[in-house]
Motif scaffolding. Structure first.
Motif, PDB file in Angstrom:
ATOM      1  N   UNK A 142       0.830  -1.209   0.000  1.00  0.00           N
ATOM      2  CA  UNK A 142       0.000   0.000   0.000  1.00  0.00           C
ATOM      3  C   UNK A 142       0.859   1.251   0.000  1.00  0.00           C
ATOM      4  N   UNK A 143       1.938   1.241   0.777  1.00  0.00           N
ATOM      5  CA  UNK A 143       2.856   2.390   0.807  1.00  0.00           C
ATOM      6  C   UNK A 143       3.550   2.548  -0.539  1.00  0.00           C
ATOM      7  N   UNK A 150       2.700  10.304   0.652  1.00  0.00           N
ATOM      8  CA  UNK A 150       3.986  10.177   1.336  1.00  0.00           C
ATOM      9  C   UNK A 150       3.762   9.910   2.819  1.00  0.00           C
ATOM     10  N   UNK A 151       4.364   8.843   3.329  1.00  0.00           N
ATOM     11  CA  UNK A 151       4.182   8.476   4.736  1.00  0.00           C
ATOM     12  C   UNK A 151       5.000   9.406   5.626  1.00  0.00           C
ATOM     13  N   UNK A 152       4.324  10.031   6.589  1.00  0.00           N
ATOM     14  CA  UNK A 152       5.010  10.931   7.516  1.00  0.00           C
ATOM     15  C   UNK A 152       4.997  10.421   8.949  1.00  0.00           C
ATOM     16  N   UNK A 153       4.110   9.460   9.248  1.00  0.00           N
ATOM     17  CA  UNK A 153       4.012   8.950  10.606  1.00  0.00           C
ATOM     18  C   UNK A 153       3.671   7.478  10.637  1.00  0.00           C
ATOM     19  N   UNK A 189      10.776  -1.710   7.171  1.00  0.00           N
ATOM     20  CA  UNK A 189      10.444  -2.406   5.933  1.00  0.00           C
ATOM     21  C   UNK A 189       9.224  -1.788   5.254  1.00  0.00           C
ATOM     22  N   UNK A 190       8.167  -1.547   6.021  1.00  0.00           N
ATOM     23  CA  UNK A 190       6.920  -1.013   5.469  1.00  0.00           C
ATOM     24  C   UNK A 190       7.131   0.380   4.890  1.00  0.00           C
ATOM     25  N   UNK A 191       7.852   1.226   5.615  1.00  0.00           N
ATOM     26  CA  UNK A 191       8.005   2.625   5.206  1.00  0.00           C
ATOM     27  C   UNK A 191       9.078   2.833   4.155  1.00  0.00           C
TER      28      UNK A 191
END
Length: 347
Positions: A142-143, A150-153, A189-191
């Motif tokens: 999903x990321x 954009x993932x910030x947290x 890993x996810x981010x």
């Protein structure tokens, strides 16, 4: 080619390894357990009997068993304090090594093992089996797909109360060193982001049956101006979270929540007028490859395939040391009461 493997450390954890090896036909055809090593020979003998390993060599000295069996692979399932000696012995005798986590009992030991693996040219990887479950793979996809921008947290809660008995209850920094590394590694890993610094408060709450450090609260700065927070306790009686933690990912477009089990939700801004726009639910993609979602079994398949093909395994030690650095950074911050920079130069 069939790899000859020695399993070193025959306690309760070893049973999970052997079940994973015997339950997958590809693995059982490619890996032959030829030796079991434990300081207590009766424990090794009992394990051999339980899993039908009647022909294996049993001993208390790893080097002797490797030499007697001509093994070329070692599965390291010993307690962390013994890891450095076990992995060093195996690498020096020409074996590829897959270790239980953590990679080492200190950053100094970890760096020495990485250097030895490079020097010997053997594959050296660490079991981070939580990467190989559907939920973590779905978050990663999903990321990567940009579902929430954009993932910030990244925010993870972990609250359980297991009564293990044994070595864990006597460990220092037990939550950070023995369990939190799973969530730290999965967050990295996810981010796809790298840890830069950490501030951590570690306690051993009232009523804890652990010797030290059953609870920890950590804030990590990540690359890309992102933040990862971890709140955890291993002596939290009552309604528990999942073993995988309860997750909330915050991005520039929306959020993903995962309860660590079956509960997933991805939401982006809705179109309601006024102060708050509400939200709109989006479907979350499935895991890219079903074969990568079987936990320990998938971890072993990845390792064996890496040995065969010459590619690096997903949890190769020179990458996994970055997750270990998050653990020891948090421990140092808890000890000093100060933020700690995280850097793994040269790896």
């Amino acid at each position: 080619m069939t790899y000859k493997a020695v399993l070193c450390g025959c306690g309760a954890m070893a049973k999970g390894w052997l079940r994973a090896l015997q339950s997958a036909s590809d693995l059982s055809n490619e890996v032959e357990i030829v030796g079991l090593v434990d300081l207590d020979l009766s424990v090794a003998s009992a394990l051999a009997t339980e899993f039908g390993l009647d022909q294996v060599s049993i001993g208390s000295d790893l080097a002797s068993v490797i030499e007697a069996t001509q093994a070329n692979m070692v599965f390291d399932v010993v307690v962390p304090s013994a890891r450095s000696a076990v992995v060093s012995t195996a690498l020096k005798l020409g074996c590829h090594v897959l270790s239980e986590k953590p990679l080492a009992a200190s950053m100094e030991e970890a760096k020495a093992l990485l250097s030895l693996a490079a020097e010997t040219g053997r594959v050296h990887a660490v079991v981070q089996n939580r990467r190989f479950i559907s939920g973590v793979r779905r978050l990663r996809r999903a990321v990567e797909d940009g579902l929430i921008g954009d993932v910030s947290g990244i925010h993870c809660d972990f609250f359980l109360a297991p009564h293990f008995g044994g070595f864990r209850e006597a460990m220092d920094n037990v939550l950070l060193l023995d369990m939190a590394i799973h969530t730290f590694d999965a967050a990295r890993f996810v981010s796809g982001k790298q840890p830069l610094s950490v501030y951590c408060v570690e306690t051993n709450p009232s009523g804890s049956w652990y010797t030290h450090g059953a609870s920890a609260n950590a804030i990590f700065r990540l690359s890309g101006d992102a933040v990862f927070t971890y709140r955890g306790s291993w002596c939290a009686e009552g309604r528990r979270t999942s073993w995988e933690s309860a997750w909330r990912l915050v991005g520039s477009k929306g959020m993903i929540t995962w309860d660590g089990e079956e509960g997933f939700e991805a939401t982006v801004a809705g179109d309601e007028p006024g102060l708050l726009r509400g939200h709109r639910i989006l479907p979350i993609p499935s895991a890219p490859e079903d074969g990568e979602t079987h936990g320990h079994q998938s971890m072993l398949v990845d390792f064996i395939d890496a040995v065969k093909s010459g590619r690096k395994p997903e949890t190769v030690s020179y990458d996994n040391i970055k997750s270990l650095s998050m653990v020891f950074g948090a421990i140092e911050s808890a000890r000093t009461g100060l933020p700690v920079s995280i850097s793994v130069e040269g790896h």
